[in-house]
Scaffold this motif. Structure first.
Motif, PDB file in Angstrom:
ATOM      1  N   ASN A 340       0.573  -2.055   2.108  1.00 55.66           N
ATOM      2  CA  ASN A 340       1.376  -2.765   1.112  1.00 55.66           C
ATOM      3  C   ASN A 340       0.673  -4.013   0.600  1.00 55.66           C
ATOM      4  N   SER A 341      -0.259  -4.537   1.403  1.00 59.55           N
ATOM      5  CA  SER A 341      -1.067  -5.677   0.973  1.00 59.55           C
ATOM      6  C   SER A 341      -2.331  -5.697   1.822  1.00 59.55           C
ATOM      7  N   SER A 417      -2.591   4.376  -1.207  1.00 63.17           N
ATOM      8  CA  SER A 417      -1.891   3.081  -1.198  1.00 63.17           C
ATOM      9  C   SER A 417      -2.891   1.927  -1.099  1.00 63.17           C
ATOM     10  N   TYR A 418      -4.012   2.159  -0.405  1.00 61.86           N
ATOM     11  CA  TYR A 418      -5.058   1.130  -0.280  1.00 61.86           C
ATOM     12  C   TYR A 418      -5.702   0.864  -1.634  1.00 61.86           C
ATOM     13  N   ASP A 420      -4.408   1.311  -4.455  1.00 57.02           N
ATOM     14  CA  ASP A 420      -3.436   0.661  -5.329  1.00 57.02           C
ATOM     15  C   ASP A 420      -3.460  -0.861  -5.178  1.00 57.02           C
ATOM     16  N   ARG A 421      -4.138  -1.335  -4.128  1.00 56.40           N
ATOM     17  CA  ARG A 421      -4.258  -2.776  -3.903  1.00 56.40           C
ATOM     18  C   ARG A 421      -5.652  -3.289  -4.253  1.00 56.40           C
ATOM     19  N   CYS A 422      -6.509  -2.431  -4.849  1.00 62.41           N
ATOM     20  CA  CYS A 422      -7.904  -2.796  -5.140  1.00 62.41           C
ATOM     21  C   CYS A 422      -8.165  -2.824  -6.640  1.00 62.41           C
ATOM     22  N   ARG A 497      -3.200  -7.105  -7.628  1.00 66.94           N
ATOM     23  CA  ARG A 497      -3.837  -6.455  -6.480  1.00 66.94           C
ATOM     24  C   ARG A 497      -4.429  -7.516  -5.551  1.00 66.94           C
ATOM     25  N   ASP A 498      -4.792  -7.063  -4.340  1.00 63.96           N
ATOM     26  CA  ASP A 498      -5.193  -8.011  -3.294  1.00 63.96           C
ATOM     27  C   ASP A 498      -6.692  -8.084  -3.061  1.00 63.96           C
ATOM     28  N   LYS A 528      -6.444 -14.207  -3.348  1.00 61.64           N
ATOM     29  CA  LYS A 528      -6.810 -12.820  -3.039  1.00 61.64           C
ATOM     30  C   LYS A 528      -8.089 -12.806  -2.221  1.00 61.64           C
TER      31      LYS A 528
END
Length: 597
Positions: A340-341, A417-418, A420-422, A497-498, A528
């Motif tokens: 999720n993050s 999901s990973y 989606d955070r990049c 994104r993170d 980030k």
């Protein structure tokens, strides 16, 4: 076959019924033609008045039946052409989708490494435009031939049992020969795929926007043409060897073929002599025997071609299975942890090599990074910087060691999901010949109001709706503009994104736009975890930390001032660039990175 049915069940059923109809039409035409000739002969003998010939019911029946059997194939061919094209398009679309899905589902890009993969994918894609259509028409032609063979044999065997036996024997010879030839030719295509790939690549150099300038400036046309010819000769050498083997096999098969044909003629002559009084039977026997021989030969050739097509599809599914094996190896059937993050990222003793390369690209790499850090990665060319980032975002997996996100091994993480955070800007960035807006946001229809300013592209005439690429009559950008567009894309996605990764994002960009881009990056990356790979040490002012790489290893880790004091490689690299900006009598070690911007 199931792929064909799944592509279009209704059209497959219609095509099957049409094929069966054609199979029954062949013996029907032989039978009606023989009956028509026999009725005409009998009518002439019994009815001298030509006007009264058609008063005979038998003759009228055969005339009408003969006309109907001439019209039906014409109508059927019209429908068949439409159905064949529609079904073929659906079949090709399904196979293309299967290839695309297999490629896009693979998370570990190691699946695409190695010469065999390139050769197989080239051979598959080269024949994908025609092989499925030929397979489809071939398999239904077999159904037509099988029905025609069965019905013809059932009738002709009453006259002479030898005729079907001879026809089947001829068919077996042709079957074995065509099956063997088909596999040999497909095998030759696979062996020659390497040469075919080289031909395609060298040919593309003549038209590619990236290479055609140097082809002219350096006078490379003769070299390229010779390279193309050498690759062509290599392919021809492989294929000529295959063709010689096939030709010799065909010559060897002539001996039994001629013997069987001689026997066939003797049997037909003998049976014809015995039934000479029955004109219709004689005509039916002669036409039926010829039709039977033609159908057996066609059936055997169809089987041979089918085996060649099956060899292609065997390679097709072997290729997709290879890609899917990486899904199995990744443990996709096991429970994975969604992300999720991304709060931290760490490498623990990671070693990695591409394919079967003996020398590792990364060796025993270890470091930890936390949210809020902006980490610059510097080093010589070939040190492994870009590869390190590809492992960091999960595109490759190390052969040794682990990469952990939030203290969880990436092999146990749900990579969708990973990702989606990049947000990533690759060194070898793609050029999407779509609109400017699509290049930045793609299918994100809600992002139009959030798109970054196009001032960074340095082209006032561009808008988000501008089509790019000469291929679609759009605007052509310079290399620097394409790279700026790639950076804008990554920074657009980076907002929510993170993990942000920029790999040589300004290699083709002028210093003014470079500074503007990194100021934007500095704003977006706040709070980030951000990495940027660079050879331009003037922009390390945006980094809170620097990793120095050399010969596949991280050799130092620290701030600019720490590295200037203790890392010889960093000191020399920085000094080489700093000397271009400062006076020769100034001490390099005292220069701050912000002075180089």
């Amino acid at each position: 076959m199931m792929e064909l049915v799944r592509a279009s069940p209704g059209l497959t059923l219609v095509y099957s019924l049409q094929s069966a109809l054609r199979g029954f039409l062949i013996p029907a035409q032989v039978y009606v033609t023989a009956g028509l000739i026999g009725s005409v002969v009998a009518s002439i003998a019994t009815t001298p008045d030509a006007n009264a010939i058609f008063d005979q019911a038998d003759l009228r029946f055969y005339v009408i039946a003969w006309l109907v059997l001439q019209v039906i194939p014409i109508l059927e061919s019209v429908v068949n052409q439409i159905v064949t094209m529609a079904l073929g398009e659906n079949f090709l679309h399904r196979l293309n989708q299967k290839l695309m899905l297999a490629a896009n589902r693979v998370e570990d890009l190691a699946a695409f490494e190695g010469e065999n993969i390139f050769n197989d994918s080239t051979a598959i894609r080269r024949e994908l435009l025609f092989r499925p259509m030929r397979f489809m028409t071939g398999i239904f032609s077999l159904l037509t031939s099988l029905i025609a063979l069965t019905t013809l044999s059932g009738v002709i065997i009453k006259y002479a049992w030898e005729l079907p036996v001879i026809a089947v024997s001829l068919g077996v010879i042709a079957l074995v020969l065509n099956a063997w030839s088909g596999r040999r030719i497909w095998g030759g295509n696979l062996i020659g795929a390497k040469h075919s790939r080289m031909m395609d690549y060298v040919f593309s150099l003549c038209y590619s926007r990236d290479s055609r300038q140097e082809v002219r400036i350096y006078g490379l046309s003769d070299y390229i043409e010779n390279k193309f010819t050498d690759a062509f000769k290599g392919m021809k050498q492989v294929m000529n060897k295959t063709r010689r083997e096939v030709a010799l096999a065909n010559v060897a098969a002539l001996v039994p073929h001629i013997a069987l044909l001689s026997w066939l003629i003797m049997v037909i002559v003998g049976v014809t002599h015995q039934t000479a009084a029955e004109v219709a039977a004689v005509v039916f026997l002669l036409n039926g025997a010829l039709a039977l021989q033609g159908q057996v030969g066609g059936f055997a050739m169809g089987i041979g071609n089918l085996i060649a097509h099956l060899a292609y599809f065997q390679k097709f599914y072997s290729f997709t299975d290879h890609l899917e094996s990486y899904l199995d190896n990744a443990g996709t059937t096991q429970e994975t942890t969604p992300i999720n993050s991304i709060d931290s990222l760490s490498f623990d003793g990671c070693t990695f090599r591409y394919g079967t390369e003996s020398d590792p690209v990364l060796t025993d790499v270890s470091f930890k990074a936390q949210r809020g850090e902006r980490i610059a990665i510097v080093g010589r060319n070939g040190a492994g910087k870009s590869t390190l980032m590809k492992l960091a975002i999960g595109l490759y997996r190390p052969q040794q060691g682990t990469v952990l996100a939030n203290h969880t091994d990436l092999t146990q993480v749900d990579l969708r999901s990973y990702w989606d955070r990049c947000a990533v800007c690759f060194q070898d960035f793609p050029k999407y010949t779509l609109t400017v807006g699509e290049n930045i946001a793609f299918g994100d229809s809600n992002a139009v109001d959030e798109l970054p300013s196009l001032d960074a592209l340095g082209e006032a005439k561009l808008s988000y709706a501008t089509q790019l690429g000469k291929e679609f009559e759009g605007e052509e950008l310079s290399v620097g503009q394409w790279q700026r567009l790639s950076v804008l894309r990554s920074l657009h996605f980076a907002k929510n994104r993170d993990l942000v990764v920029l790999d040589e994002p300004t290699a083709a960009i002028d210093p003014l736009h470079e500074d503007e881009i990194f100021r934007h990056f500095d704003e977006v990356a706040a709070g980030k975890l951000a990495f940027f790979v660079t050879h331009r040490l003037s922009i390390i002012k945006f980094a809170t930390r620097i990793l120095v790489m050399d010969q596949s290893r991280i050799i130092d880790d620290g701030t600019h001032h720490e590295l200037m004091a203790r890392c010889d490689l960093y000191h020399r690299m920085y000094s080489a660039q700093a000397d271009k900006y400062i006076k020769s009598d100034e001490a390099v070690s005292e220069v701050d990175p912000s002075e180089l911007a």
